[in-house]
Design an enzyme around this catalytic site. Sequence first.
Site, PDB file in Angstrom:
ATOM      1  N   GLU A   7     -10.566  32.622  37.859  1.00  0.00           N
ATOM      2  CA  GLU A   7      -9.678  31.869  38.748  1.00  0.00           C
ATOM      3  C   GLU A   7     -10.440  31.214  39.896  1.00  0.00           C
ATOM      4  O   GLU A   7     -10.037  30.209  40.435  1.00  0.00           O
ATOM      5  CB  GLU A   7      -8.612  32.825  39.305  1.00  0.00           C
ATOM      6  CG  GLU A   7      -7.605  32.191  40.221  1.00  0.00           C
ATOM      7  CD  GLU A   7      -6.300  32.971  40.260  1.00  0.00           C
ATOM      8  OE1 GLU A   7      -5.935  33.571  39.229  1.00  0.00           O
ATOM      9  OE2 GLU A   7      -5.650  32.981  41.311  1.00  0.00           O
ATOM     10  N   ASP A 110      -6.910  35.760  37.450  1.00  0.00           N
ATOM     11  CA  ASP A 110      -6.326  36.980  38.015  1.00  0.00           C
ATOM     12  C   ASP A 110      -5.222  37.542  37.113  1.00  0.00           C
ATOM     13  O   ASP A 110      -4.477  36.792  36.486  1.00  0.00           O
ATOM     14  CB  ASP A 110      -5.739  36.708  39.405  1.00  0.00           C
ATOM     15  CG  ASP A 110      -6.832  36.452  40.442  1.00  0.00           C
ATOM     16  OD1 ASP A 110      -8.026  36.571  40.089  1.00  0.00           O
ATOM     17  OD2 ASP A 110      -6.486  36.133  41.588  1.00  0.00           O
ATOM     18  N   TYR A 320     -11.870  40.111  48.969  1.00  0.00           N
ATOM     19  CA  TYR A 320     -10.908  39.022  48.758  1.00  0.00           C
ATOM     20  C   TYR A 320      -9.720  39.115  49.718  1.00  0.00           C
ATOM     21  O   TYR A 320      -9.063  40.148  49.802  1.00  0.00           O
ATOM     22  CB  TYR A 320     -10.428  39.075  47.307  1.00  0.00           C
ATOM     23  CG  TYR A 320      -9.419  38.024  46.983  1.00  0.00           C
ATOM     24  CD1 TYR A 320      -9.831  36.708  46.774  1.00  0.00           C
ATOM     25  CD2 TYR A 320      -8.071  38.323  46.917  1.00  0.00           C
ATOM     26  CE1 TYR A 320      -8.902  35.732  46.498  1.00  0.00           C
ATOM     27  CE2 TYR A 320      -7.144  37.345  46.635  1.00  0.00           C
ATOM     28  CZ  TYR A 320      -7.572  36.052  46.435  1.00  0.00           C
ATOM     29  OH  TYR A 320      -6.651  35.084  46.179  1.00  0.00           O
TER      30      TYR A 320
END
Length: 611
Positions: A7, A110, A320
């Site tokens: 992604e 994801d 993240y």
Amino acid sequence: MKIVIAEKPSVARELAKVFGANQKKAGYIEGKGYSFTWAFGHLLQLAPPQDYGFYGWKQQNLPMLPQKFKLAIRKIKTKDGMVEDPAVRKQLDVIKMLFDECTEIIVATDAGREGELIFRYIYYYLKCKKPFKRLWISSQTDEAIKGGFRNLKPGTDYDTLFNSAHCRSESDWLVGMNATQALSISAGNKSVLSLGRVQTPTLAMICSRYLESKNFVPEIYFQVAIQLSKEGQLFRAISTVNFKSKEAAQAILDQVLDLANGHSLGGHIKSVEAKAKKEPPPLLHDLSSLQQEANRKKGYTADQTLGILQNLYESKLVSYPRTGSRFIGDDVFATVPDLIAKFTNHPQFGKQATFLTTQKLNKRSVNAKKVTDHHAVLPTGENAGYLSEDKQAVYDMVVGRMLEAFHKECLKETTKIIITSGTDFVANGTVIQSAGWRSVFNDDDDEKKDEDNATLPKVIKDENLDITNKAILEKQTKPKPLYTEATLLKALETCGKDIEDEELRYAMKESGLGTPATRASIIETLIKREYIGREKKNLVPSKKGLAVYDVVKDKKIAQAELTGQWEKRLEEIRSGASVKDFKAEIADYTKTITQELLAAGTSLYNVLKEV
DNA sequence: GCAAGGTC
């Protein structure tokens, strides 16, 4: 040659590293018989109305119901208007080249609904026919990645997930584009009056809270306060009942047996109640809780905090950032002791980090089942070096919260003393016996307890004390405060319902408004439309915002429940239900709301002239 | 000129 598509670049790099692939090419990494490439989130979006021949904003175009939706390359805004993002175009060319020459695709976007959609939109846009398999992992450790590759799923296993994602996407387009044009047109086409499944309920929450506050009639009430002395240590107690009139309070005040009126030992201790209280450490941060803390402590907007965090992430200092999880799995937890040890020299937290290296860590934030696509925000342990003030502040919030989360419980003792002197008075006190996690930032509950005594003297039942002072306190009832970005973000997680219990709030995450990645931009959109503005920390609706609210407030598009209803249907689609019925309902609703708004917007016409 | 979703 097999191609792996992630992604975002960071994930592709991580996967390539595990495989030992290290030949860096433009837009991908090659090695060991694989090519690892990436998207940057959604590269493709549903094409705008003009791509179906709906030019301009005209009533005769409405409702716009494309037979078949088209995809278009993501656009960016330039001085010449919206143009295809050249970086996106370039990356799509790389992906097409790799798709063309590969034997098989491994989908590593994801593990969730939008991740599936990101890949499928690319795959269908490029008219690719190559077979694909799905990597489905919820943790990025080497072990998890290796395990995931040994256990690749057939791509078609996720067809229903794609269906639900696709429905979400098209439904938002249909309702949002049509409602926006309908309202804008009927209000005279003077400005963009945008509406949508997420932004409109959000606007409604802000407006309704504002009106509630504006129309609030405060009630005045009175309390009687006394001050007592135990061997010279003074403390305060307040009447257990409130009084509507000053006269009533005065009557009670007159009955108090205080020193000034010649009464010694006039306060009788009716009861003493002491309770030990354990306060568990807070959970690790997800994006939203971090945005809330940064807004509360530093006044940063949600958008600013997201930008700062993204920056820290790109500098490899934090994990993240756009995560909705406040937990980590056991594999990540295994790395935490080493991580904490990296902060033993930190100027602010060094002492607590050092302490923690000798302790058994609290596992409240460890729960693999509650890790979704990404785990909670953690520092990576890389050396931060010099950071600008705002980056340092946010980074320290991440580091500090990590130390808090794995720290001991805070142990408190609360004491409640009832005193009689004419009437009953109560004194509350809280004493921290062992600060535990609270020693990290050393600040106690921010706003709470202005009426609490920090410490109370030791008193015993049936003891009599001197009353050294007495007074009448005049108070007013207060409305619920206006939303700040912090309180709004919290409210969006639970669709505006007030739920304090942390665990229960967590269970409601699925039916919240927007997602961690989008909430900051929702607030920015409402500001850009001039529906709301910032006044200090408060979010306050404008005349325009209130006028739009007035038109839509009783309609479904302004209800947070609409998202809940959609989510329920989308989940059924994911488990195999037909998409046909849902699509038909959405088309019906689109027609209805369009008609309603075309009729209703005229009432806005005059309001907007004044604005 | 528009949605909501993702991310540089």
